[in-house]
Design a protein around this motif. Structure first.
Motif, short mmCIF file in Angstrom:
data_model
loop_
_atom_site.label_atom_id
_atom_site.label_comp_id
_atom_site.label_asym_id
_atom_site.label_seq_id
_atom_site.Cartn_x
_atom_site.Cartn_y
_atom_site.Cartn_z
N ILE A 1 -10.79 19.41 -7.22
CA ILE A 1 -12.07 18.23 -7.76
C ILE A 1 -10.84 17.58 -8.57
O ILE A 1 -11.49 15.89 -8.00
CB ILE A 1 -13.07 18.90 -8.08
N ARG A 2 -10.86 17.68 -9.52
CA ARG A 2 -9.73 16.58 -10.13
C ARG A 2 -9.22 16.25 -9.37
O ARG A 2 -8.44 14.75 -9.32
CB ARG A 2 -9.16 17.67 -11.19
N VAL A 3 -7.79 16.82 -8.23
CA VAL A 3 -7.55 16.26 -7.58
C VAL A 3 -7.83 14.88 -7.01
O VAL A 3 -7.25 14.16 -6.80
CB VAL A 3 -6.60 17.43 -7.01
N LEU A 4 -9.22 15.17 -6.39
CA LEU A 4 -9.54 14.40 -5.19
C LEU A 4 -10.17 13.02 -6.37
O LEU A 4 -10.33 12.01 -5.31
CB LEU A 4 -10.67 14.72 -5.12
N ALA A 5 -11.07 13.07 -7.00
CA ALA A 5 -11.20 12.03 -8.01
C ALA A 5 -10.41 11.69 -8.43
O ALA A 5 -9.88 10.72 -8.24
CB ALA A 5 -11.45 13.13 -9.00
N LEU B 59 -0.44 12.90 -0.16
CA LEU B 59 0.52 12.83 -2.03
C LEU B 59 1.94 12.62 -1.23
O LEU B 59 2.23 11.82 -2.20
CB LEU B 59 -0.57 13.78 -2.32
N THR B 60 2.00 13.52 -0.92
CA THR B 60 3.99 13.73 -0.69
C THR B 60 4.09 12.39 0.17
O THR B 60 5.05 11.00 0.06
CB THR B 60 4.37 14.78 0.34
N THR C 107 -1.38 22.16 -16.82
CA THR C 107 -1.03 21.43 -15.79
C THR C 107 -3.00 21.99 -15.01
O THR C 107 -2.93 21.19 -14.17
CB THR C 107 -0.95 21.64 -14.55
N SER C 108 -3.65 22.94 -15.10
CA SER C 108 -4.44 23.62 -14.69
C SER C 108 -5.92 23.73 -15.50
O SER C 108 -6.21 24.55 -16.43
CB SER C 108 -3.84 24.88 -13.97
N THR C 109 -7.19 24.19 -14.87
CA THR C 109 -8.29 24.43 -15.40
C THR C 109 -8.52 25.88 -15.41
O THR C 109 -8.63 26.29 -16.68
CB THR C 109 -9.45 23.93 -14.68
N GLY C 110 -7.44 26.70 -14.61
CA GLY C 110 -7.79 27.58 -14.40
C GLY C 110 -8.32 28.15 -13.48
O GLY C 110 -8.33 29.27 -12.97
N ALA D 246 3.17 11.64 -8.98
CA ALA D 246 3.91 12.24 -8.36
C ALA D 246 3.82 13.92 -9.32
O ALA D 246 3.79 14.50 -8.50
CB ALA D 246 5.31 12.06 -8.98
N ASP D 247 2.75 12.99 -10.25
CA ASP D 247 2.24 14.89 -11.16
C ASP D 247 0.85 15.12 -10.54
O ASP D 247 1.26 16.66 -10.37
CB ASP D 247 1.83 13.83 -12.69
N THR D 248 0.40 14.70 -9.87
CA THR D 248 -1.30 14.67 -9.34
C THR D 248 -0.71 15.24 -8.16
O THR D 248 -1.58 16.42 -7.08
CB THR D 248 -1.76 13.69 -8.75
N SER D 249 0.59 14.94 -7.36
CA SER D 249 1.49 15.54 -5.88
C SER D 249 1.59 17.07 -6.57
O SER D 249 1.44 17.99 -5.70
CB SER D 249 1.94 14.70 -5.35
#
Length: 359
Positions: free
Chosen positions: A249-253, A97-98, A239-242, A273-276
């Protein structure tokens, strides 16, 4: 004299009873020398029988605790290996991602999207890892696969997130991120997890199995796929589900869905950028969970060592009661055999028979 023998009176019957008794004792002593055990039943230990009877159940209980520990250690080792693979996946994703932020060509985006798709398939298998007939990331619901479907790519959660990401150019990065966060944290019908695991991160953590390893002592041994901390702080909730697994999974999707979005828009760049930026926290959380599993393994190892010491001490006590002293037994047997020989000689004299004839 022959009349006395025939009538059952006189010396002969007494000698025969003595020989029978001595022969039985000789058999017992021979058995002790062979087995190393002083008696073939608790009753044979005399005054020490109560000690032998009380020690054996304690040893059996320790064996049961050691069996629990052994099974748990196997499960933890399997879980640790699977978690290591998940962590490696997340580390590679962070680097990719970077790098993608520097080169956002359609080909590069499509390549990373394809990698994310493959990662989601692999993650399905890793989260459904089994050991000793149960799922290691399912907690106390070990008979149910943590991920209900055959592939996370086919889940409503992943397809929904990918579809939302594809509209980032028109919906805006902020709206997409809010939607994907809510979806990943959700426990409705779209959840790819089993019903027991489709709960809050703290409730999932309570499903970590505990194993009995001592008298009144149970320790946690395992990890639940959806566990984590409550999303209480506002900055964390943004930013997080906890749950590190849900976040991954959220990032991969999201990355999977990037292939369907217009990479030339500013909103795409913002989302990328936010996902990274989510990845460092995910990797840290995964490392912490690996450390937690390691701590559980260390606790079980220490307890197993303590139980071994207890077992050794109890076995020493039991052996003191049960073990036959070869030197003592042999001395007793020699003396007894001398008595047998003397008795046979008396019989021979009484009946004018040799020992060989009698036997």
């Amino acid at each position: 004299m022959s009349g006395a023998i025939g009538n059952g009176f006189g010396m002969m019957p007494t000698l025969m009873r003595t020989i029978d008794k001595l022969s039985a004792q000789n058999v017992s002593l021979t058995a002790q020398l062979s087995s190393g055990i002083a008696a073939d039943s608790y009753a044979g230990f005399g005054a020490d029988s109560s000690a032998a009877i009380s020690l054996q159940p304690q040893l059996d209980t320790i064996d049961a605790w050691q069996t629990n520990i052994s099974a748990s250690q196997t499960n933890l080792s399997v879980a640790q290996n699977a978690l290591s693979s998940i962590s490696s996946m997340a580390t590679s994703l962070q680097s990719a991602l970077t790098g993608l932020q520097s080169v956002t060509s359609p080909a590069a985006v499509a390549a990373l999207s394809s990698t994310a798709t493959a990662d989601l398939s692999e993650l399905t298998s890793l989260l459904n890892t089994q050991s000793n007939g149960g799922y290691v990331f399912a907690g106390s619901a070990s008979d149910q696969a943590p991920v209900t479907g055959t592939d996370l790519n086919l889940s409503s959660l992943v397809t929904g997130i990918a579809g939302a990401v594809a509209q980032v150019g028109t919906s805006g990065a902020s709206a997409v991120e809010s939607a994907t966060l809510a979806a990943a944290a959700g426990n409705d019908a779209a959840s790819p997890f089993s019903a027991p695991l489709s709960v809050s991160p703290s409730a999932a953590a309570a499903l970590v199995p505990e194993v009995s390893v001592g008298s009144g002592l149970s320790v946690p041994a395992g990890m639940v796929a959806t566990q984590g901390a409550d999303i209480a702080p506002a900055d964390t909730a943004a930013t997080s589900t906890g749950s590190s697994i849900r976040d991954l999974i959220r990032v991969l999707a999201t990355v999977k869905g990037l292939a369907g979005a217009d990479s030339s828009t500013a909103q795409f760049s913002t989302l990328l950028a936010d996902t990274s930026n989510l990845m460092p926290a995910i990797n840290t959380a995964l490392a912490n969970q690996s450390g937690s599993l390691g701590a559980q393994q260390a606790t079980l190892t220490a307890q197993s060592s303590s139980l071994s010491d207890m077992s050794d001490a109890l076995n020493t006590q039991l052996n003191t009661v049960m073990d036959a002293d070869p030197t003592t037994v042999r001395t007793q047997q020699v003396a007894l055999q001398n008595q047998l020989t003397a008795s046979y000689n008396l019989v021979a004299d009484e009946k004018t028979l040799s020992l060989v004839d009698y036997i």
